[in-house]
Every structure is written in C-alpha cells, then in structure tokens.
Design a protein around this motif. Structure first.
Motif, PDB file in Angstrom:
ATOM      1  N   PHE A 173      -0.760 -60.171 -10.518  1.00 34.16           N
ATOM      2  CA  PHE A 173      -1.292 -59.683 -11.798  1.00 34.16           C
ATOM      3  C   PHE A 173      -0.567 -60.293 -12.972  1.00 34.16           C
ATOM      4  CE2 PHE A 173      -4.625 -56.961 -10.981  1.00 34.16           C
ATOM      5  CZ  PHE A 173      -4.386 -56.209  -9.859  1.00 34.16           C
ATOM      6  N   PHE A 174       0.716 -60.583 -12.769  1.00 28.53           N
ATOM      7  CA  PHE A 174       1.491 -61.193 -13.837  1.00 28.53           C
ATOM      8  C   PHE A 174       0.869 -62.511 -14.255  1.00 28.53           C
ATOM      9  CE2 PHE A 174       4.987 -62.146 -16.406  1.00 28.53           C
ATOM     10  CZ  PHE A 174       5.409 -63.432 -16.154  1.00 28.53           C
ATOM     11  N   TYR A 175       0.507 -63.349 -13.266  1.00 29.34           N
ATOM     12  CA  TYR A 175      -0.016 -64.675 -13.599  1.00 29.34           C
ATOM     13  C   TYR A 175      -1.376 -64.589 -14.263  1.00 29.34           C
ATOM     14  CZ  TYR A 175       3.800 -66.395 -10.844  1.00 29.34           C
ATOM     15  OH  TYR A 175       5.040 -66.650 -10.379  1.00 29.34           O
ATOM     16  N   GLY A 221       1.045 -57.799 -18.476  1.00 26.03           N
ATOM     17  CA  GLY A 221       1.882 -58.700 -17.703  1.00 26.03           C
ATOM     18  C   GLY A 221       3.298 -58.188 -17.568  1.00 26.03           C
ATOM     19  N   ILE A 222       3.809 -57.616 -18.665  1.00 20.84           N
ATOM     20  CA  ILE A 222       5.159 -57.050 -18.632  1.00 20.84           C
ATOM     21  C   ILE A 222       5.194 -55.829 -17.729  1.00 20.84           C
ATOM     22  CG2 ILE A 222       6.749 -55.780 -20.092  1.00 20.84           C
ATOM     23  CD1 ILE A 222       6.245 -57.739 -22.239  1.00 20.84           C
ATOM     24  N   TYR A 223       4.123 -55.065 -17.742  1.00 23.67           N
ATOM     25  CA  TYR A 223       4.065 -53.881 -16.886  1.00 23.67           C
ATOM     26  C   TYR A 223       4.124 -54.268 -15.420  1.00 23.67           C
ATOM     27  CZ  TYR A 223       2.357 -49.565 -14.874  1.00 23.67           C
ATOM     28  OH  TYR A 223       2.230 -48.439 -14.136  1.00 23.67           O
ATOM     29  N   ILE A 249     -11.389 -54.297 -17.953  1.00 24.46           N
ATOM     30  CA  ILE A 249     -11.992 -53.095 -17.380  1.00 24.46           C
ATOM     31  C   ILE A 249     -11.805 -53.087 -15.868  1.00 24.46           C
ATOM     32  CG2 ILE A 249     -14.184 -51.914 -17.012  1.00 24.46           C
ATOM     33  CD1 ILE A 249     -15.010 -52.810 -19.749  1.00 24.46           C
ATOM     34  N   CYS A 250     -11.950 -54.255 -15.230  1.00 25.16           N
ATOM     35  CA  CYS A 250     -11.739 -54.340 -13.786  1.00 25.16           C
ATOM     36  C   CYS A 250     -10.313 -53.982 -13.419  1.00 25.16           C
ATOM     37  CB  CYS A 250     -12.054 -55.756 -13.296  1.00 25.16           C
ATOM     38  SG  CYS A 250     -13.788 -56.129 -13.329  1.00 25.16           S
ATOM     39  N   GLU A 251      -9.362 -54.480 -14.220  1.00 26.10           N
ATOM     40  CA  GLU A 251      -7.960 -54.153 -13.929  1.00 26.10           C
ATOM     41  C   GLU A 251      -7.706 -52.673 -14.104  1.00 26.10           C
ATOM     42  OE1 GLU A 251      -4.917 -56.361 -15.727  1.00 26.10           O
ATOM     43  OE2 GLU A 251      -5.798 -58.281 -15.256  1.00 26.10           O
ATOM     44  N   PHE A 252      -8.348 -52.070 -15.104  1.00 27.79           N
ATOM     45  CA  PHE A 252      -8.165 -50.637 -15.325  1.00 27.79           C
ATOM     46  C   PHE A 252      -8.642 -49.851 -14.103  1.00 27.79           C
ATOM     47  CE2 PHE A 252      -7.943 -46.686 -17.355  1.00 27.79           C
ATOM     48  CZ  PHE A 252      -9.134 -46.010 -17.184  1.00 27.79           C
ATOM     49  N   PHE A 253      -9.840 -50.220 -13.616  1.00 29.39           N
ATOM     50  CA  PHE A 253     -10.354 -49.489 -12.463  1.00 29.39           C
ATOM     51  C   PHE A 253      -9.520 -49.756 -11.222  1.00 29.39           C
ATOM     52  CE2 PHE A 253     -13.575 -47.007 -13.953  1.00 29.39           C
ATOM     53  CZ  PHE A 253     -14.421 -47.669 -14.807  1.00 29.39           C
ATOM     54  N   TRP A 254      -9.001 -50.977 -11.081  1.00 26.28           N
ATOM     55  CA  TRP A 254      -8.159 -51.299  -9.933  1.00 26.28           C
ATOM     56  C   TRP A 254      -6.907 -50.434  -9.941  1.00 26.28           C
ATOM     57  CZ3 TRP A 254      -8.183 -54.858  -5.889  1.00 26.28           C
ATOM     58  CH2 TRP A 254      -6.954 -55.079  -5.271  1.00 26.28           C
ATOM     59  N   PHE A 255      -6.278 -50.320 -11.115  1.00 25.37           N
ATOM     60  CA  PHE A 255      -5.025 -49.581 -11.176  1.00 25.37           C
ATOM     61  C   PHE A 255      -5.227 -48.094 -10.975  1.00 25.37           C
ATOM     62  CE2 PHE A 255      -1.578 -52.237 -11.693  1.00 25.37           C
ATOM     63  CZ  PHE A 255      -1.864 -53.268 -12.542  1.00 25.37           C
ATOM     64  N   THR A 256      -6.333 -47.528 -11.472  1.00 22.24           N
ATOM     65  CA  THR A 256      -6.490 -46.088 -11.354  1.00 22.24           C
ATOM     66  C   THR A 256      -7.096 -45.691 -10.019  1.00 22.24           C
ATOM     67  OG1 THR A 256      -8.606 -46.260 -12.451  1.00 22.24           O
ATOM     68  CG2 THR A 256      -6.713 -45.729 -13.804  1.00 22.24           C
ATOM     69  N   MET A 264       8.033 -61.977  -6.060  1.00 18.92           N
ATOM     70  CA  MET A 264       8.460 -61.727  -7.439  1.00 18.92           C
ATOM     71  C   MET A 264       8.468 -63.049  -8.187  1.00 18.92           C
ATOM     72  SD  MET A 264       9.030 -59.018  -8.872  1.00 18.92           S
ATOM     73  CE  MET A 264       9.679 -58.313 -10.343  1.00 18.92           C
ATOM     74  N   THR A 265       8.233 -63.000  -9.470  1.00 18.37           N
ATOM     75  CA  THR A 265       8.163 -64.235 -10.240  1.00 18.37           C
ATOM     76  C   THR A 265       9.555 -64.766 -10.512  1.00 18.37           C
ATOM     77  OG1 THR A 265       8.166 -62.913 -12.186  1.00 18.37           O
ATOM     78  CG2 THR A 265       6.051 -63.538 -11.329  1.00 18.37           C
ATOM     79  N   ASN A 266       9.639 -66.066 -10.672  1.00 21.23           N
ATOM     80  CA  ASN A 266      10.948 -66.660 -10.932  1.00 21.23           C
ATOM     81  C   ASN A 266      11.032 -67.094 -12.381  1.00 21.23           C
ATOM     82  OD1 ASN A 266       9.011 -68.484 -10.550  1.00 21.23           O
ATOM     83  ND2 ASN A 266      10.186 -69.860  -9.264  1.00 21.23           N
ATOM     84  N   LEU A 267      12.187 -67.647 -12.717  1.00 23.58           N
ATOM     85  CA  LEU A 267      12.488 -67.870 -14.131  1.00 23.58           C
ATOM     86  C   LEU A 267      11.635 -68.974 -14.729  1.00 23.58           C
ATOM     87  CD1 LEU A 267      14.323 -66.899 -16.322  1.00 23.58           C
ATOM     88  CD2 LEU A 267      15.997 -68.551 -15.613  1.00 23.58           C
ATOM     89  N   GLU A 268      11.283 -69.973 -13.922  1.00 18.63           N
ATOM     90  CA  GLU A 268      10.556 -71.113 -14.493  1.00 18.63           C
ATOM     91  C   GLU A 268       9.188 -70.712 -15.015  1.00 18.63           C
ATOM     92  OE1 GLU A 268      13.593 -72.967 -11.939  1.00 18.63           O
ATOM     93  OE2 GLU A 268      11.877 -71.750 -11.309  1.00 18.63           O
ATOM     94  N   HIS A 269       8.528 -69.803 -14.273  1.00 11.87           N
ATOM     95  CA  HIS A 269       7.196 -69.395 -14.711  1.00 11.87           C
ATOM     96  C   HIS A 269       7.263 -68.581 -15.994  1.00 11.87           C
ATOM     97  CE1 HIS A 269       5.967 -69.746 -10.218  1.00 11.87           C
ATOM     98  NE2 HIS A 269       6.035 -70.908 -10.829  1.00 11.87           N
ATOM     99  N   ILE A 270       8.267 -67.690 -16.057  1.00  6.36           N
ATOM    100  CA  ILE A 270       8.418 -66.891 -17.268  1.00  6.36           C
ATOM    101  C   ILE A 270       8.693 -67.795 -18.461  1.00  6.36           C
ATOM    102  CG2 ILE A 270       9.898 -65.177 -18.358  1.00  6.36           C
ATOM    103  CD1 ILE A 270      10.331 -63.968 -15.635  1.00  6.36           C
TER     104      ILE A 270
END
Lengths: 154, 100
Positions: free
Chosen positions: A2-4, A40-42, A94-101, B1-7
């Motif tokens: 999800f971060f990416y 992303g931070i979450y 919206i898809c992410e919201f439904f996925w998380f809940t 987990m993500t690594n430093l390069e991507h961040i």
C-alpha cells in the motif's frame, strides 16, 4: 504494497499541479497529494502523524489558500480538462477505504511503530524548550498577520 | 518492509516537483503552494525514517516543522494580500521594478 501505491499516486498528483493552468484544480491536486501521503505514512506504521498531517495540512493550510482565492476574487483560467485522472484516484481511494474497513486491517495495531504517548513524553521532557519556542513562534505569526492585514491610517 | 532508498526516492521526487513549480509558475499563489509541497516532502522523509528506526524523535521534529509551515503560510498569505492591493494582480512579473 500500500505504501508504494499511495506514494506513487501522491507523486503523480503533485506532478499534475505543474501541468494544470487552473489554480483551483491545483489546490485540489495538492489536497489529493496530501491525502495519499497520509495513507502512505499510515501504512508504514505511524498513524498519529498521518492524522495530524490531514488535520493541519488539509484542514488548515489548504483552507487558508481557499480563503485567499475567495477574498481576492481572481479570474481563473477556464481550461476545463476532463477529470479522468482525478476520478480514477477517487475510485482508488474509495476502494482502499472499503479494503481497510472490511478486513479489519485498520484495527490491527501490531504494525504500528510509533507510540503517541512516547511523542507526548518527548515533547514535554526532552524538547520542552523547543515547544515553548514554537508557541512563541505562533504568537509572532499571529501578530505579524494582524499587522500586515490591518488598514493603517496614513 | 520498505527500505531507505524507496523512501528517499519518493521524497526526492516530491521535492524536485515542488522546486520546479516554484521556479516555473507565474501566479504568486501557485509559488506559495509549491513551497508547501517542498515542506511536505521533507516532513514525509522525517516521518518515514523515524518510523523505520522505531524512534519517536522524528515525529517531534515533524510537529515543529508543521508549526513553521503554518506560520509561514499565514504570513505569506498576508504578504500576498498586500501584493494584490498594490499591483491589482498576482503576476510575479509585475514586481520587476523596485520603484513602487
């Protein structure tokens, strides 16, 4: 994973700010960018910072920008692009919201890395002087804003 | 987990986009917005690295950065208001001459 997804969409939305000539659309793209960055931070393990980001950035700073647009009454470029990319981003949100809940992923607190109590403890013990200086900074900004906005008699 | 390069790469992409926006845009409001993008990218880097190292000190710095950003937006928008009053437009090319 999800971060990416979220950070790529944040970068894409920020890039769309440079391509648009309508400043209102640019504000909304920035808002989208902040929301994707908060998600992303979450997903990387700091939920408190993501909520604070949404509250302060999306709730105060962008609102201030909108107030300036309203007060100054500027003429906007009437270039109406078809909003396909923002619609796609909204659908993904919206898809992410439904996925998380649906899967109770948001309630699982094992992947949280930062404890908010630790932040509060640090703010008042190790960085207490900086906290006081920040409050002084806010008062200075307040006084400066008042002085710059007041009508002075010549 | 993500690594430093991507961040780092995400933060760098956001920062460079904001930098290009500050240099390219003609409307003063857009310049202020791209300044906020740069601050946002720095905040993202600080939060992500502190979350990676599992220490809360980076989050404290994020709070101070947020305070600075809010104060800067307040003062910057007041200056923008005065600029509009003086030149009747928000074009930054109007401020070419130092004579008012």
């Amino acid at each position: 994973m999800f971060f990416y997804i979220n950070m790529t969409l944040s970068v894409v939305s920020t890039g769309l700010i440079l391509l648009t000539k309508n400043y209102l659309h640019a504000m909304l793209y920035f808002l989208l960018s902040v929301i994707f960055m908060a998600m992303g931070i979450y997903s990387i393990g700091s939920p408190f910072a993501s909520m604070v980001l949404i509250i302060v950035y999306a709730g105060a700073i962008i609102t201030l920008f909108m107030f300036m647009i309203m007060i100054l009454g500027l003429k906007n470029s009437m270039q109406n692009n078809k909003p396909y990319i923002p619609m796609l981003m909204a659908v993904i949100l919206i898809c992410e919201f439904f996925w998380f809940t649906r899967n109770n992923t948001a309630i699982n607190t094992e992947f949280y890395n930062i404890d908010y109590k630790e932040i509060a403890r640090l703010l008042f013990s190790k960085y207490a002087v900086l906290t006081e200086i920040c409050s002084v900074l806010l008062v200075v900004a307040l006084v400066g804003g008042f002085h710059l906005g007041a009508k002075h008699k010549r | 987990m993500t690594n430093l390069e991507h961040i780092l790469s995400f933060s760098f992409a956001l920062f460079s986009l904001g930098l290009v926006g500050v240099l390219v845009k003609k409307n003063l409001l857009m310049v202020l917005l791209c300044l906020e993008i740069m601050l946002n990218s720095a905040a993202f880097l600080i939060i992500s690295v502190s979350s990676l190292l599992k220490k809360a000190d980076g989050h404290v710095m994020f709070f101070f950065l947020l305070v600075v950003a809010a104060a800067e937006v307040a003062i910057g928008l007041s200056i923008l208001f005065r600029y509009h009053e003086l030149h009747q437009s928000l074009d930054i090319d109007k401020a070419n001459n130092s004579k008012v």
